[in-house]
Design an enzyme around this catalytic site. Structure first.
Site, PDB file in Angstrom:
ATOM      1  N   ASP A  50     -14.035   1.329 -16.606  1.00  0.00           N
ATOM      2  CA  ASP A  50     -13.317   0.769 -17.756  1.00  0.00           C
ATOM      3  C   ASP A  50     -12.198   1.716 -18.178  1.00  0.00           C
ATOM      4  O   ASP A  50     -12.451   2.879 -18.478  1.00  0.00           O
ATOM      5  CB  ASP A  50     -14.305   0.600 -18.923  1.00  0.00           C
ATOM      6  CG  ASP A  50     -13.653  -0.020 -20.145  1.00  0.00           C
ATOM      7  OD1 ASP A  50     -13.605  -1.256 -20.217  1.00  0.00           O
ATOM      8  OD2 ASP A  50     -13.180   0.733 -21.031  1.00  0.00           O
ATOM      9  N   TYR A  55      -5.307   4.663 -23.146  1.00  0.00           N
ATOM     10  CA  TYR A  55      -6.003   5.916 -22.792  1.00  0.00           C
ATOM     11  C   TYR A  55      -5.076   6.872 -22.036  1.00  0.00           C
ATOM     12  O   TYR A  55      -5.388   8.046 -21.879  1.00  0.00           O
ATOM     13  CB  TYR A  55      -7.257   5.656 -21.937  1.00  0.00           C
ATOM     14  CG  TYR A  55      -8.291   4.743 -22.555  1.00  0.00           C
ATOM     15  CD1 TYR A  55      -8.259   4.434 -23.918  1.00  0.00           C
ATOM     16  CD2 TYR A  55      -9.306   4.176 -21.801  1.00  0.00           C
ATOM     17  CE1 TYR A  55      -9.191   3.586 -24.493  1.00  0.00           C
ATOM     18  CE2 TYR A  55     -10.250   3.328 -22.366  1.00  0.00           C
ATOM     19  CZ  TYR A  55     -10.181   3.028 -23.712  1.00  0.00           C
ATOM     20  OH  TYR A  55     -11.111   2.185 -24.268  1.00  0.00           O
ATOM     21  N   LYS A  84      -6.855  -2.799 -20.308  1.00  0.00           N
ATOM     22  CA  LYS A  84      -6.670  -3.535 -21.571  1.00  0.00           C
ATOM     23  C   LYS A  84      -5.200  -3.582 -21.996  1.00  0.00           C
ATOM     24  O   LYS A  84      -4.450  -2.615 -21.785  1.00  0.00           O
ATOM     25  CB  LYS A  84      -7.496  -2.875 -22.689  1.00  0.00           C
ATOM     26  CG  LYS A  84      -8.940  -2.634 -22.273  1.00  0.00           C
ATOM     27  CD  LYS A  84      -9.817  -2.096 -23.376  1.00  0.00           C
ATOM     28  CE  LYS A  84     -11.132  -1.635 -22.798  1.00  0.00           C
ATOM     29  NZ  LYS A  84     -11.160  -0.207 -22.443  1.00  0.00           N
ATOM     30  N   HIS A 115      -7.029  -5.546 -26.312  1.00  0.00           N
ATOM     31  CA  HIS A 115      -7.756  -4.365 -26.797  1.00  0.00           C
ATOM     32  C   HIS A 115      -8.228  -4.505 -28.254  1.00  0.00           C
ATOM     33  O   HIS A 115      -9.354  -4.145 -28.586  1.00  0.00           O
ATOM     34  CB  HIS A 115      -6.866  -3.124 -26.635  1.00  0.00           C
ATOM     35  CG  HIS A 115      -7.623  -1.846 -26.508  1.00  0.00           C
ATOM     36  ND1 HIS A 115      -7.229  -0.799 -25.717  1.00  0.00           N
ATOM     37  CD2 HIS A 115      -8.786  -1.435 -27.080  1.00  0.00           C
ATOM     38  CE1 HIS A 115      -8.100   0.188 -25.801  1.00  0.00           C
ATOM     39  NE2 HIS A 115      -9.054  -0.174 -26.630  1.00  0.00           N
TER      40      HIS A 115
HETATM   41  P1  NDP Z   1     -19.849   7.111 -25.538  1.00  0.00           P
HETATM   42  O1  NDP Z   1     -20.751   6.444 -26.506  1.00  0.00           O
HETATM   43  O2  NDP Z   1     -19.874   6.716 -24.128  1.00  0.00           O
HETATM   44  O3  NDP Z   1     -20.106   8.672 -25.691  1.00  0.00           O
HETATM   45  C1  NDP Z   1     -19.341   9.642 -25.043  1.00  0.00           C
HETATM   46  C2  NDP Z   1     -19.831  11.019 -25.507  1.00  0.00           C
HETATM   47  O4  NDP Z   1     -21.192  11.198 -25.123  1.00  0.00           O
HETATM   48  C3  NDP Z   1     -19.058  12.149 -24.894  1.00  0.00           C
HETATM   49  O5  NDP Z   1     -18.942  13.184 -25.863  1.00  0.00           O
HETATM   50  C4  NDP Z   1     -19.934  12.579 -23.718  1.00  0.00           C
HETATM   51  O6  NDP Z   1     -19.721  13.937 -23.432  1.00  0.00           O
HETATM   52  C5  NDP Z   1     -21.322  12.343 -24.287  1.00  0.00           C
HETATM   53  N1  NDP Z   1     -22.330  12.004 -23.279  1.00  0.00           N
HETATM   54  C6  NDP Z   1     -22.193  11.185 -22.214  1.00  0.00           C
HETATM   55  N2  NDP Z   1     -23.353  11.061 -21.534  1.00  0.00           N
HETATM   56  C7  NDP Z   1     -24.250  11.828 -22.190  1.00  0.00           C
HETATM   57  C8  NDP Z   1     -25.622  12.111 -21.969  1.00  0.00           C
HETATM   58  N3  NDP Z   1     -26.284  11.588 -20.950  1.00  0.00           N
HETATM   59  N4  NDP Z   1     -26.254  12.951 -22.837  1.00  0.00           N
HETATM   60  C9  NDP Z   1     -25.568  13.505 -23.870  1.00  0.00           C
HETATM   61  N5  NDP Z   1     -24.270  13.259 -24.134  1.00  0.00           N
HETATM   62  C10 NDP Z   1     -23.609  12.432 -23.297  1.00  0.00           C
HETATM   63  O7  NDP Z   1     -18.368   7.033 -26.133  1.00  0.00           O
HETATM   64  P2  NDP Z   1     -16.975   6.324 -25.959  1.00  0.00           P
HETATM   65  O8  NDP Z   1     -16.454   6.118 -27.335  1.00  0.00           O
HETATM   66  O9  NDP Z   1     -16.157   7.064 -24.988  1.00  0.00           O
HETATM   67  O10 NDP Z   1     -17.285   4.860 -25.383  1.00  0.00           O
HETATM   68  C11 NDP Z   1     -17.470   4.582 -24.027  1.00  0.00           C
HETATM   69  C12 NDP Z   1     -16.296   3.831 -23.427  1.00  0.00           C
HETATM   70  O11 NDP Z   1     -16.101   2.572 -24.060  1.00  0.00           O
HETATM   71  C13 NDP Z   1     -14.948   4.527 -23.601  1.00  0.00           C
HETATM   72  O12 NDP Z   1     -14.829   5.667 -22.819  1.00  0.00           O
HETATM   73  C14 NDP Z   1     -14.012   3.396 -23.306  1.00  0.00           C
HETATM   74  O13 NDP Z   1     -13.929   3.174 -21.916  1.00  0.00           O
HETATM   75  C15 NDP Z   1     -14.708   2.247 -24.035  1.00  0.00           C
HETATM   76  N6  NDP Z   1     -14.229   2.086 -25.434  1.00  0.00           N
HETATM   77  C16 NDP Z   1     -13.574   0.915 -25.759  1.00  0.00           C
HETATM   78  C17 NDP Z   1     -13.112   0.704 -27.036  1.00  0.00           C
HETATM   79  C18 NDP Z   1     -12.412  -0.569 -27.365  1.00  0.00           C
HETATM   80  O14 NDP Z   1     -11.789  -0.656 -28.436  1.00  0.00           O
HETATM   81  N7  NDP Z   1     -12.491  -1.569 -26.526  1.00  0.00           N
HETATM   82  C19 NDP Z   1     -13.275   1.711 -28.118  1.00  0.00           C
HETATM   83  C20 NDP Z   1     -14.038   2.870 -27.691  1.00  0.00           C
HETATM   84  C21 NDP Z   1     -14.484   3.033 -26.408  1.00  0.00           C
HETATM   85  P3  NDP Z   1     -19.357  14.455 -21.929  1.00  0.00           P
HETATM   86  O15 NDP Z   1     -18.143  13.686 -21.484  1.00  0.00           O
HETATM   87  O16 NDP Z   1     -19.127  15.904 -22.121  1.00  0.00           O
HETATM   88  O17 NDP Z   1     -20.574  14.148 -21.099  1.00  0.00           O
END
Ligand code: NDP
Length: 315
Positions: A50, A55, A84, A115
């Site tokens: 995604d 981004y 998006k 988006h």
């Molecule tokens: P997430 O809920 O996926 O959380 C990401 C965070 O969690 C990062 O800090 C990551 O750190 C940490 N993390 C990941 N895996 C683990 C684990 N197994 N244990 C502990 N910590 C973990 O957040 P997002 O807000 O990024 O949402 C996911 C995706 O959704 C986005 O990346 C994007 O693609 C999409 N999105 C879409 C939106 C929209 O408006 N349509 C808005 C927001 C997000 P690290 O990287 O260091 O592992």
């Protein structure tokens, strides 16, 4: 006790295509992190990525995808790629998608999402703000999310995307969209914030009735994964001998939603695509989290009068 397994579950879209139930999120990762993360994910068994214009990492995502396809001989059709439409591109989705495809170096995407249900004045600035720091938006009467979606409908026939969908839509907005006589394509997906602290049961039920697959963004609560601090999640995880993230993601998959965990850490990337079966009691216990500790993490300020998530909001 069964061990977590790589998730091979897919959900059927209203186009007939299958969408993998786990996809890699790529928000807030630099180009280098993003390239490595996408490559690591594809090598760990992910088939779904995604991204989004806003981004700023479509080129890195596309390079990793293309390098992976070349290295492994995997056919492009085996992967599901989403990008998006950003809000400044509301009036010219075809041009915007062609530009995204050029950055991704792909001929088509599997899903193109609007988006946000908000239109920003087209221009060079991706996120223009007013003097109070609010994001600038076009008045509803001048251009709105339904106008934007209408412009996205021809993109499938043009072969630029296999499906179109929406993101950050509430039930009233979906109703308004579907009731418009010029809307002929029901969105394939609605991508929204959804996790144990924000289960959005009503929205999930409504979308399921309308044959719209719900994709959960921020399934761990976004940066720092705050949802994983929840005591119920932690105790179920401990009992099952897995990480809390596995429980949060397995719960999303069990509810027939798509989860999009983001990580740039190779170990987490690999573990996030593994899910475990949850008992009916465990699912029930997780359902209570949203009632006891509700939390929304993604709520940008769109203009002074707009709350995109308030059902009363005329926008
Ligand atoms: P997430 O809920 O996926 O959380 C990401 C965070 O969690 C990062 O800090 C990551 O750190 C940490 N993390 C990941 N895996 C683990 C684990 N197994 N244990 C502990 N910590 C973990 O957040 P997002 O807000 O990024 O949402 C996911 C995706 O959704 C986005 O990346 C994007 O693609 C999409 N999105 C879409 C939106 C929209 O408006 N349509 C808005 C927001 C997000 P690290 O990287 O260091 O592992």
């Amino acid at each position: 006790m069964s061990a977590p397994k790589i998730c091979s579950k897919t959900l059927k879209l209203n186009t007939g295509a299958q969408i993998p139930a786990v996809g890699l999120g790529t928000w807030k990762s630099t180009d280098e992190e993003c390239y490595d993360a996408v490559m690591a994910a594809l090598k760990s068994g992910y088939t779904h990525i995604d991204t989004a214009r806003i981004y700023g990492n479509e080129a890195a995502v596309g390079k990793a995808i293309n390098d992976f396809l070349k290295e492994t001989g995997t056919p492009r059709e085996k992967l599901f790629i989403t990008t998006k439409l950003w809000c400044i591109d509301c009036k010219h989705p075809e041009k915007a998608l062609k530009e995204s495809l050029a950055r991704l170096n792909l001929n088509y995407v599997d899903l193109y999402l609007q988006h946000w249900p908000v239109a920003i004045p087209p221009g060079d600035e991706l996120m223009p703000t007013d003097e109070n720091g609010f994001r600038k938006v076009l008045p509803f009467e001048e251009w709105n999310y339904i106008d934007t979606y209408k412009g996205m409908q021809p993109l499938i026939e043009l072969g630029l995307t296999k499906a179109i969908g929406i993101s950050n839509y509430t039930i009233p907005k979906i109703e308004k969209l579907l009731n418009d006589p010029e809307i002929t394509i029901v969105p394939a997906c609605n991508q929204v914030e959804m996790h144990p602290c924000l289960p959005q049961d009503d929205l999930l039920t409504y979308c399921t009735e309308k044959n719209i697959v719900v994709q959960c963004y921020s399934p761990l609560g976004s940066t720092g994964a705050p949802v994983l601090e929840n005591e119920t999640l932690k105790s179920i995880a401990e009992k099952k001998g897995v990480a809390p993230a596995c429980i949060a993601l397995s719960w999303g998959v069990a509810r027939n939603t798509v989860v999009l965990p983001k990580s740039v850490n190779p170990k987490r990337i690999a573990s996030n695509v593994e899910v475990i079966d949850l008992s009916a009691e465990e699912v029930k216990a997780i359902e209570k989290i949203g009632v006891e500790s509700p939390r929304r993490v993604c709520d940008p300020k769109w203009g002074t009068k707009i709350n995109v998530f308030a059902d009363s909001d005329r926008y």
